[in-house]
Design a protein around this motif. Structure first.
Motif, PDB file in Angstrom:
ATOM      1  N   GLN A 105     117.077 -24.847  34.961  1.00  0.00           N
ATOM      2  CA  GLN A 105     118.382 -24.608  35.585  1.00  0.00           C
ATOM      3  C   GLN A 105     119.452 -25.524  34.990  1.00  0.00           C
ATOM      4  O   GLN A 105     120.504 -25.731  35.588  1.00  0.00           O
ATOM      5  CB  GLN A 105     118.270 -24.828  37.092  1.00  0.00           C
ATOM      6  N   ASN A 106     119.115 -26.106  33.830  1.00  0.00           N
ATOM      7  CA  ASN A 106     120.037 -26.981  33.104  1.00  0.00           C
ATOM      8  C   ASN A 106     120.330 -28.270  33.871  1.00  0.00           C
ATOM      9  O   ASN A 106     121.431 -28.817  33.811  1.00  0.00           O
ATOM     10  CB  ASN A 106     121.355 -26.249  32.792  1.00  0.00           C
ATOM     11  N   ILE A 107     119.322 -28.767  34.574  1.00  0.00           N
ATOM     12  CA  ILE A 107     119.444 -30.009  35.345  1.00  0.00           C
ATOM     13  C   ILE A 107     118.567 -31.082  34.703  1.00  0.00           C
ATOM     14  O   ILE A 107     117.391 -30.848  34.416  1.00  0.00           O
ATOM     15  CB  ILE A 107     119.009 -29.792  36.809  1.00  0.00           C
ATOM     16  N   TYR A 108     119.140 -32.255  34.470  1.00  0.00           N
ATOM     17  CA  TYR A 108     118.358 -33.398  34.006  1.00  0.00           C
ATOM     18  C   TYR A 108     117.460 -33.888  35.148  1.00  0.00           C
ATOM     19  O   TYR A 108     117.818 -33.768  36.327  1.00  0.00           O
ATOM     20  CB  TYR A 108     119.277 -34.539  33.574  1.00  0.00           C
ATOM     21  N   THR A 109     116.331 -34.456  34.795  1.00  0.00           N
ATOM     22  CA  THR A 109     115.388 -34.936  35.807  1.00  0.00           C
ATOM     23  C   THR A 109     114.982 -36.377  35.522  1.00  0.00           C
ATOM     24  O   THR A 109     114.587 -36.711  34.404  1.00  0.00           O
ATOM     25  CB  THR A 109     114.131 -34.056  35.840  1.00  0.00           C
ATOM     26  N   VAL A 110     115.065 -37.224  36.555  1.00  0.00           N
ATOM     27  CA  VAL A 110     114.612 -38.607  36.441  1.00  0.00           C
ATOM     28  C   VAL A 110     113.115 -38.641  36.731  1.00  0.00           C
ATOM     29  O   VAL A 110     112.658 -38.167  37.774  1.00  0.00           O
ATOM     30  CB  VAL A 110     115.361 -39.527  37.413  1.00  0.00           C
TER      31      VAL A 110
ATOM     32  N   LEU B 256     104.848 -30.984  29.074  1.00  0.00           N
ATOM     33  CA  LEU B 256     106.300 -31.036  28.915  1.00  0.00           C
ATOM     34  C   LEU B 256     106.634 -31.190  27.433  1.00  0.00           C
ATOM     35  O   LEU B 256     106.783 -32.310  26.932  1.00  0.00           O
ATOM     36  CB  LEU B 256     106.867 -32.200  29.736  1.00  0.00           C
ATOM     37  N   ASN B 257     106.742 -30.073  26.749  1.00  0.00           N
ATOM     38  CA  ASN B 257     107.062 -30.134  25.322  1.00  0.00           C
ATOM     39  C   ASN B 257     108.551 -30.395  25.089  1.00  0.00           C
ATOM     40  O   ASN B 257     108.921 -31.136  24.193  1.00  0.00           O
ATOM     41  CB  ASN B 257     106.648 -28.826  24.639  1.00  0.00           C
ATOM     42  N   ASP B 258     109.380 -29.755  25.895  1.00  0.00           N
ATOM     43  CA  ASP B 258     110.817 -29.971  25.785  1.00  0.00           C
ATOM     44  C   ASP B 258     111.203 -31.156  26.665  1.00  0.00           C
ATOM     45  O   ASP B 258     111.261 -31.058  27.887  1.00  0.00           O
ATOM     46  CB  ASP B 258     111.561 -28.708  26.231  1.00  0.00           C
ATOM     47  N   LYS B 259     111.468 -32.290  26.021  1.00  0.00           N
ATOM     48  CA  LYS B 259     111.801 -33.517  26.755  1.00  0.00           C
ATOM     49  C   LYS B 259     113.291 -33.814  26.733  1.00  0.00           C
ATOM     50  O   LYS B 259     113.722 -34.903  27.096  1.00  0.00           O
ATOM     51  CB  LYS B 259     111.020 -34.690  26.156  1.00  0.00           C
ATOM     52  N   SER B 260     114.080 -32.824  26.328  1.00  0.00           N
ATOM     53  CA  SER B 260     115.509 -33.071  26.114  1.00  0.00           C
ATOM     54  C   SER B 260     116.281 -33.324  27.407  1.00  0.00           C
ATOM     55  O   SER B 260     117.410 -33.818  27.362  1.00  0.00           O
ATOM     56  CB  SER B 260     116.138 -31.889  25.367  1.00  0.00           C
ATOM     57  N   LYS B 261     115.696 -32.982  28.553  1.00  0.00           N
ATOM     58  CA  LYS B 261     116.402 -33.204  29.813  1.00  0.00           C
ATOM     59  C   LYS B 261     115.617 -34.119  30.761  1.00  0.00           C
ATOM     60  O   LYS B 261     115.922 -34.193  31.955  1.00  0.00           O
ATOM     61  CB  LYS B 261     116.711 -31.865  30.493  1.00  0.00           C
ATOM     62  N   THR B 262     114.635 -34.818  30.228  1.00  0.00           N
ATOM     63  CA  THR B 262     113.866 -35.768  31.029  1.00  0.00           C
ATOM     64  C   THR B 262     114.415 -37.173  30.817  1.00  0.00           C
ATOM     65  O   THR B 262     114.610 -37.605  29.679  1.00  0.00           O
ATOM     66  CB  THR B 262     112.381 -35.744  30.633  1.00  0.00           C
ATOM     67  N   ILE B 263     114.665 -37.873  31.908  1.00  0.00           N
ATOM     68  CA  ILE B 263     115.230 -39.224  31.841  1.00  0.00           C
ATOM     69  C   ILE B 263     114.158 -40.230  32.247  1.00  0.00           C
ATOM     70  O   ILE B 263     113.564 -40.115  33.324  1.00  0.00           O
ATOM     71  CB  ILE B 263     116.454 -39.358  32.765  1.00  0.00           C
ATOM     72  N   ILE B 264     113.917 -41.218  31.401  1.00  0.00           N
ATOM     73  CA  ILE B 264     112.954 -42.279  31.693  1.00  0.00           C
ATOM     74  C   ILE B 264     113.703 -43.502  32.214  1.00  0.00           C
ATOM     75  O   ILE B 264     114.512 -44.099  31.491  1.00  0.00           O
ATOM     76  CB  ILE B 264     112.147 -42.661  30.434  1.00  0.00           C
TER      77      ILE B 264
END
Length: 768
Positions: free
Chosen positions: A639-644, A660-668
């Protein structure tokens, strides 16, 4: 008189307690298996026992809900789905869930399986429920912090079933929002292994001074909920299900709680009111089983010191008397009784009652209310101390007898005995209808025809079957003979057939699936490691906005929860400004928060509640959304939302996101002050919920200190809610951050509190 069916829902941590709950009058039972249950310390049920429990309950028209309400690791997803498949097959009436990724997967594989969203999900508003519509859930379990007024609003404006807690243990933190146990206790409450950090002693510090006595107080330990005095108000609020807490409790507790609320509920449903005598009886009995003293809870608008028991974190029992004096020489304790007592009773002063010495010196096994007695006792007890009974010998024996009474399902029967025909028996309940005959030709009898009395006697024996024949119709020819053993065999076969039909009527057809199709992406186009790294930074002051300027090119977003600071960020960096919403938004808060958000200049928001995840401004799902596995990340990312990433993953368990192959919206998160608890409780509120410091809120200057010397700070947010924060940050070192970068992660989060420019530069240098 109320014609709407209200469910009484009981807990069970073992097959013994389940049978107790069924026989005491529960309409439904919630249980946990040996995996994925938020009460991992309970005995729980293995798969064979779950099958037996479901069959036992269904034959008595009692439903079974199975809790899978922990956060699920990637490595557990396959096993978890296989487990849900098993539960689907054997006829579990509902699955209790909290993990959004798992729910999304369940709906793809088992679209018709009934789902209840756990209290761990903190669904607190109509808007939360509306945001979850696409999951096709049937019920929400509301937080213990919801009031009956809020329940009324929710129940009137949604068509889902509403479940609310009415009795049992409370958590000081919103369930599902507590990280204290995982990050400081070493065990995850969100994974079913709560370390009970709220039940420990703490020093309470205000303005730098300790105001309680040497770790003597349980600052965060709640009393137990008891709503029996006002259960009618809760029923009137529109709830579907009244929930008793206690999957780790003994069967005596289960029996008393279920039976007490059963009687109150039945009386209200029949007459529209509850007698004072029934309420008094219920309270008397509820006080005799496990409790940490009682509160009406937030549901009935209790506040502050009415919620917490500072003196005890274990059961306190029933008051039975007061110490008059202790004779050191004779080692005798003199007590004035306020209740009857008996030899074998357990006392909170650490002894069971042995011999009872009356005032006239006679020895007895019993003593009555208002008597003065003497007990042999080796330790001095202060004059005036209240004595509690923690084990009631006579009452426990009575409960044992009560629990032997088993519930049987009322059924109707018809027996047909026609000359020269096979005998036939028909059995039916509300849903099942069976016909059974037996190979035997009925003959005429001139000398000793079988009587109706004999037929009734033999057919009414249901033995160990969970049925009771309430209505028996006999259709027979005159002067016929049939052996008693044939009647008995007919009865047994008919009951066996009804039993089999009954349990099989709940079972479902097996669903075939290939779990890899749902977990493993066929197109693996996301494994490239990007050279650009981005930082999401939360700031706490306008000075820090200046301090981060040298790193602005690598900053993706600047986040603030203070509205004025957000506006300042937006003034200088409108494309980077993010407004962080409160982590808890209850029904009565929603309109104000929504209006505030709408008043801002096209904001992007960081959110921690479901109510805003469908909002067009939704930008970052914060860590209190408990995004624990790859499927949860994918759900929001789609849904185009970043996730912490879950802080438990990063700082406690180091579980990898395998799918999780696409890590472009995952925040560490790499540097953060976690909100370890979110609560309605403030240590500075009195029993009416009024602040004891009228002139100025002291919460910003308040801390608690544990036995190890760790110091935790209080913060106030929306409408005097509180959060507890460790005074030191959690952080990853440079080598740990590099490891994440090598795995393909490019987004990192920093949360600043009082850091100066030098500290901020050092933090950024570990990432960039």
């Amino acid at each position: 008189m109320n014609n709407n069916k209200i469910e009484l829902l009981a807990p069970a941590g073992s097959f013994d307690t389940l049978k107790t709950a069924v026989n005491a009058g529960a309409d439904a039972i919630y249980i946990g298996g040996s995996m994925f249950s938020a009460r991992a310390s309970a005995t729980n049920f293995d798969n064979t026992q779950i099958t037996e429990a479901i069959d036992y309950s269904h034959c008595r028209n009692v439903k079974i809900y199975v809790a899978i309400n922990t956060l699920i690791k990637d490595e557990e997803l396959k096993e978890c789905i296989d487990y849900i498949s098993f539960l689907n097959d054997i006829g579990a009436d509902a699955i209790i869930v909290q993990d959004v990724g798992l729910v999304h997967l369940i709906r793809k594989i088992f679209p018709k399986l009934t789902l209840h969203f756990s209290t761990q999900s903190t669904i607190s508003s109509i808007e939360d429920i509306n945001a979850l519509k696409n999951f096709d859930i049937q019920r929400v379990v509301l937080p213990r912090e919801i009031t009956i007024d809020e329940i009324s609003q929710i129940s009137k404006n949604c068509n889902l079933e509403i479940e609310a807690f009415i009795h049992g243990a409370l958590c000081v933190s919103y369930s599902g929002k507590c990280l204290f146990s995982a990050l400081n206790g070493g065990r995850s409450g969100n994974r079913g292994a709560c370390a009970q950090v709220c039940r420990k002693k703490y020093l309470l510090e205000v303005d730098g001074k300790v105001i309680n006595d040497k770790l003597s107080e349980y600052v965060l330990s709640p009393k137990d909920l008891n709503t029996s005095n006002s259960i009618d108000k809760i029923i009137q609020s529109g709830v579907t299900s009244l929930k008793i807490e206690g999957r780790m409790k003994r069967k005596e507790y289960i029996h008393v709680c279920v039976k007490s609320y059963r009687q109150l509920l039945d009386e209200y449903m029949k007459y529209g009111k509850i007698s004072k005598q029934n309420i008094e009886d219920a309270n008397y009995n509820l006080n005799r089983v496990f409790n940490r003293s009682f509160t009406n809870g937030y549901i009935l608008n209790s506040q502050g010191s009415n919620i917490i028991n500072n003196s005890y974190q274990k059961p306190i029992g029933q008051v039975i008397g007061q110490v008059i004096e202790y004779n050191k020489k004779n080692k005798k304790l003199k007590i004035k009784l306020s209740e009857n007592v008996q030899k074998g009773d357990g006392l909170d002063i650490g002894e069971n009652i042995g011999r009872i010495i009356k005032s006239d010196g006679k020895i007895s096994d019993t003593a009555s209310k208002n008597e003065i007695i003497y007990l042999d006792f080796i330790r001095e007890i202060k004059k005036g101390q209240t004595i509690h009974r923690t084990y009631d010998y006579a009452y426990e024996k009575k409960l044992e007898e009560d629990q032997k009474i088993t519930k049987k399902l009322p059924i109707s029967a018809k027996i047909t005995l026609k000359l020269n025909d096979n005998p036939t028996m028909t059995l039916k309940d509300d849903n099942i209808h069976i016909v059974q005959n037996i190979d035997f030709k009925i003959e005429s009898s001139k000398n000793s025809p079988i009587s109706d009395k004999t037929i009734i006697k033999q057919i009414s024996k249901t033995d160990t079957f969970p049925f009771e024949i309430k209505n028996l119709e006999i259709e027979k020819s005159e002067n016929i003979f049939i052996p008693v053993k044939i009647l008995n065999e007919l009865r047994r076969k008919a009951l066996e057939k009804l039993y089999s039909e009954k349990i099989n009527s709940f079972k479902r057809n097996h669903v075939n699936y290939n779990i890899d199709e749902f977990l493993i992406e066929k197109n693996n186009n996301y494994d490239k490691i990007k050279s650009d790294l981005f930082v999401f930074v939360y700031i706490n002051s306008e000075n820090q906005l200046n301090y981060i300027k040298p790193h602005i090119n690598n900053i993706q977003s600047i986040i603030a929860s203070d509205i004025n600071l957000y506006k300042k960020i937006y003034e200088f960096y409108p494309d980077k400004a993010v407004y962080q919403l409160p982590s808890i938004i209850k029904q009565n808060d929603f309109i104000n928060i929504s209006n505030l958000k709408d008043s801002l200049n096209a904001p992007r928001i960081m959110f921690s509640s479901y109510s805003f995840m469908k909002d067009k401004s939704a930008y970052i799902a914060n860590y209190h959304m408990n995004i624990y596995n790859s499927l949860s990340h994918k759900y929001y990312n789609s849904q185009n939302i970043y996730t912490v990433a879950s802080l438990e993953n990063i700082f406690a368990n180091s579980d990898e996101y395998k799918y999780l192959n696409d890590k472009s919206k995952t925040i560490i998160p790499v540097y953060i002050y976690p909100h370890l608890m979110l609560s309605e409780f403030c240590p500075h509120k009195d029993e009416l919920g009024k602040c004891i410091y009228d002139y100025k809120c002291k919460l910003p200057n308040t801390a608690i200190i544990n036995e190890q010397g760790d110091r935790f700070l209080f913060e106030k947010f929306l409408n005097c809610k509180t959060s507890i924060i460790y005074e030191k940050p959690y952080f990853l070192n440079k080598s740990q951050i590099i490891k994440y970068i090598e795995q393909g992660y490019t987004n990192f989060m920093i949360e600043l509190k009082n850091e100066n420019k030098k500290s901020i530069d050092t933090i950024f240098s570990n990432i960039l």
